[in-house]
Design a protein around this motif. Structure first.
Motif, PDB file in Angstrom:
ATOM      1  N   LEU A  35      18.171  23.688  10.606  1.00 12.79           N
ATOM      2  CA  LEU A  35      17.177  24.738  10.788  1.00 12.79           C
ATOM      3  C   LEU A  35      15.994  24.189  11.576  1.00 12.79           C
ATOM      4  CD1 LEU A  35      17.075  26.300   7.195  1.00 12.79           C
ATOM      5  CD2 LEU A  35      18.309  27.131   9.209  1.00 12.79           C
ATOM      6  N   VAL A 262      11.338  34.396   8.017  1.00 11.89           N
ATOM      7  CA  VAL A 262      12.503  34.076   8.846  1.00 11.89           C
ATOM      8  C   VAL A 262      12.395  34.875  10.139  1.00 11.89           C
ATOM      9  CG1 VAL A 262      15.013  34.230   9.046  1.00 11.89           C
ATOM     10  CG2 VAL A 262      13.961  33.602   6.851  1.00 11.89           C
ATOM     11  N   SER A 272      18.280  30.166   6.394  1.00 16.77           N
ATOM     12  CA  SER A 272      16.827  30.340   6.437  1.00 16.77           C
ATOM     13  C   SER A 272      16.332  31.080   5.193  1.00 16.77           C
ATOM     14  CB  SER A 272      16.423  31.098   7.699  1.00 16.77           C
ATOM     15  OG  SER A 272      16.761  30.360   8.861  1.00 16.77           O
TER      16      SER A 272
END
Length: 341
Positions: A35, A262, A272
């Motif tokens: 991420l 997100v 996420s």
């Protein structure tokens, strides 16, 4: 705004991190994902969280740090090409800005439901994680506690010339200006800022403000509570300053919300959302509340704040909603008009 150095963690924090690493907080499933987190939060705290998240889930987190307005502007400019999956910041206006531009995904309903609704976006597109209080740092050798102002707006009076420090370029200052606009009006906010232009010593950030007050360079300074708590944690009995909490719903006691969202363009929506749920999980909120790295108030139910802080239920913030604080755009214009930016 960012913590520059590492510090010893509390035994409780170490135990919690060890527990997380062993996967006892919900069971981890290794996923080959990475991420990208755009963060305007304090670096040392964020690194603790992302390290724990990776240990539990197997999901790596690549982090980019910066000031909140700068990071939000970057996300807007990048648009659909943004590599960001998550935005985590220490003030709500930038999240309001991104939400208004339709750049955020809805937060999972179960995650939102775990936190007090008044600290979440009304749209459900971002999540309150922690909160901080605005305070006035003061040096008792320069001013007695009973001579401190009743209201933040009192600092505009001529008697305060040369006796107050501010950091108008710090992102933490903008919500305070916007709160004055909403609680009073734009003319009052501008007049207050113009008076501060005359009265105040100007510093780069809140950290510099509280340091100046503590060493006796100026009698008082407008800061977030975090900065004094951190200074006191480092200096202990050698701390020369104290903090004054504005009362009675005065604008000076404004509560700022640290929140996360997100990005709609994220290609890792599920991972996420998992990170957002991790942020408000009881182990992480407990780690933040009990440690000596972050001095904000955890929002998860039943989690206590660091005892160095005034109890949250004793704070007397003004009656203003996150929505009322807006997106900082007008506050920035006012600061420029007053000659403070």
């Amino acid at each position: 705004m960012r913590l520059p150095s590492t510090k010893a963690s509390s035994p409780l924090m170490c135990a919690l991190l060890a527990s997380i690493a062993l996967g006892t907080l919900g069971g981890g499933v290794a996923l080959a994902e990475t991420l990208t987190l755009y963060s305007a939060q304090h670096e040392q705290m964020v690194n603790q969280i992302t390290d724990a998240f990776t240990k539990q889930t197997g999901i790596k987190v690549r982090t980019r740090f910066g000031e909140a307005p700068e990071i939000a502007s970057q996300i807007v400019q990048e648009g659909k090409a943004s590599p960001a999956d998550i935005y985590f910041t220490e003030n709500s206006p930038e999240l309001v800005l991104l939400d208004g531009k339709n750049l955020l995904s809805p937060v999972d309903a179960t995650t939102l439901a775990d936190m007090p609704s008044r600290y979440n976006a009304e749209t459900g597109h971002w999540l309150g994680v922690l909160v901080r209080e605005n305070v006035l740092a003061f040096n008792p050798s320069m001013i007695a506690a009973d001579k401190l102002p009743v209201s933040l707006l009192d600092l505009a009076r001529p008697a305060w010339k040369g006796r107050v420090a501010i950091a108008p370029a710090d992102a933490d200052f903008l919500p305070l200006v916007e709160a004055i606009v909403k609680l009073k009006n734009r003319a009052t906010a501008l007049a207050w800022l113009k008076a501060l232009k005359v009265n105040a010593q100007v510093f780069d950030d809140d950290e510099a403000v509280v340091a100046a007050v503590d060493r006796g360079a100026v009698a008082t300074g407008i800061i977030n509570n975090y900065y004094w708590a951190r200074l006191h944690q480092e200096k202990g009995a050698a701390t020369k300053s104290e903090i004054h909490h504005f009362a009675g719903g005065d604008v000076g006691a404004l509560i700022n919300v640290s929140g996360a969202a997100v990005l709609k363009t994220s290609k890792h929506q599920a991972a996420s959302q998992k990170f957002l749920a991790f942020l408000i999980s009881k182990p992480i909120q407990t780690m933040l509340g009990s440690g000596n790295v972050d001095f904000e108030y955890p929002l998860a139910k039943g989690v206590k704040a660091n005892p160095i802080l005034k109890p949250f239920d004793q704070l007397q913030p003004p009656a203003i909603s996150i929505k009322d604080l807006g997106d900082d755009q007008d506050a920035a214009l006012l600061l420029r008009e007053a000659g403070l930016l």
